[in-house]
Design a protein around this motif. Structure first.
Motif, PDB file in Angstrom:
ATOM      1  N   GLU A 101       3.933  -6.425 -12.322  1.00 24.70           N
ATOM      2  CA  GLU A 101       5.126  -5.608 -12.519  1.00 24.70           C
ATOM      3  C   GLU A 101       5.755  -5.856 -13.890  1.00 24.70           C
ATOM      4  N   LYS A 141       0.750  -0.529  -4.298  1.00 26.30           N
ATOM      5  CA  LYS A 141       1.545  -1.373  -3.416  1.00 26.30           C
ATOM      6  C   LYS A 141       0.994  -1.258  -1.997  1.00 26.30           C
ATOM      7  N   LYS A 156       1.639 -10.425  -8.234  1.00 23.62           N
ATOM      8  CA  LYS A 156       2.493  -9.247  -8.147  1.00 23.62           C
ATOM      9  C   LYS A 156       3.551  -9.227  -9.245  1.00 23.62           C
ATOM     10  N   GLN A 215      -6.093  -5.936  -3.129  1.00 22.04           N
ATOM     11  CA  GLN A 215      -4.807  -6.115  -2.467  1.00 22.04           C
ATOM     12  C   GLN A 215      -4.450  -7.597  -2.313  1.00 22.04           C
ATOM     13  N   ARG A 221      -3.460  -8.958  -5.665  1.00 24.60           N
ATOM     14  CA  ARG A 221      -2.151  -8.430  -6.042  1.00 24.60           C
ATOM     15  C   ARG A 221      -1.019  -9.277  -5.482  1.00 24.60           C
TER      16      ARG A 221
END
Length: 298
Positions: free
Chosen positions: A196, A59, A192, A185, A188
């Motif tokens: 998850e 994260k 995201k 990043q 992501r």
């Protein structure tokens, strides 16, 4: 069935054994210039994959929070690039009275002045459930510092000096560490929710890449003709425990002996670190449980 379950659980350890055995049987496949082309696939693609994987799994707030742990970063860098080289120097003063070859001792001092390997440090920290973000920062930052500090340490302890291609080393580190991390990043942010929900096996991916690094490292070790020592010196080196080495000692008549500790240390460091993963992970889990139990309830 129990054996299969055990092997499935400890697949990484089984992979290490197979990687080393494969390197021993046919080292020519994984050496520089061989069919696997580790000078490209490992030095660039594998390392970049590790940091892209880290950028994808971490994260953003974990990375940014890791940057403010100044005391931790200061401790790690001082320990790695000051305390450890000085301790090795003191230890080698004792070893100098033994029959061990003096150029092997210089090689050990050279190893002590090197920053830790970037990729394996991050993977092993992730494997034991440590602070991956802090490991990424200190591995990358330590490598950049090493470009300047390692030659100075070698000059201080060994009296060897040389001009280091700062630009080329810096650019390689930047392209294989910083850029993949940033790209990970960015990616992501767009996936995201999917990450998850699906929870990809980031740890297994990084460990698989490490197996490739282990294989090519041992291929280089087993195929290197310079490891030809008397038994006493070799045993001491094994129990005591890079391109910059070749730059600093370029053309040196004892380069092969100076290189031996580094050739042995790198695979030994990866192997020992990998073997200790389950033990350290269990210790960390027990410590975390202990901390939770001692926290006062409101």
């Amino acid at each position: 069935m129990r054996l299969l379950e055990r092997m499935r659980k400890d697949w990484f350890m089984v992979g290490i054994v197979l990687a080393i055995a494969g390197a021993k049987l046919e080292p020519s496949i994984g050496v520089n210039g061989g069919p696997l082309k580790p000078e490209i696939t490992v030095s660039y693609i594998a390392v970049a994959t590790i940091f892209f994987n880290s950028g994808l799994s971490l994260k953003t707030e974990e990375l940014t929070s890791a940057l403010v742990h100044l005391k931790l970063h200061l401790f790690i860098q001082i320990f790695t690039l000051a305390f450890f080289p000085a301790t090795i120097w003191l230890f080698l003063q004792l070893l100098s009275i033994t029959p061990i070859n003096e150029w092997l001792l210089k090689g050990l001092q050279t190893v002590g002045c090197m920053p830790p390997p970037v990729s394996s440090a991050v993977i092993l920290t992730k494997a034991v459930g440590g602070n991956e973000a802090a490991a990424i920062f200190n591995s990358a930052f330590g490598s950049f510092l090493g470009i300047v500090i390692t030659p100075l340490l070698l000059l201080l302890f060994l009296g060897s000096s040389s001009s280091v291609p700062f630009t080329s080393i810096f650019s390689q580190l930047f392209m294989t560490v910083v850029v993949p991390l940033i790209i990970g990043q960015i990616v992501r942010r767009y996936i995201k929710d999917w990450l998850e929900r699906k929870k990809p096996p980031f740890g297994a991916i990084s460990s698989s890449v490490l197996l490739m690094i282990i294989y090519t490292t041992f291929c280089d070790t087993f195929s290197n003709p310079n490891i030809d020592l008397d038994k006493f010196s070799l045993v001491l080196i094994l129990f005591i425990r890079i391109p910059m080495l070749k730059i600093v000692f370029a053309g040196h008549e004892h380069l092969s002996l100076i290189s031996v500790p580094l050739l042995i240390y790198h695979p030994a460091q990866i192997l020992l670190g990998s073997v200790l993963v389950p033990t350290i992970k269990s210790w960390m889990v027990s410590r975390q449980k202990g901390v939770k139990l001692t926290r006062p309830t409101v």
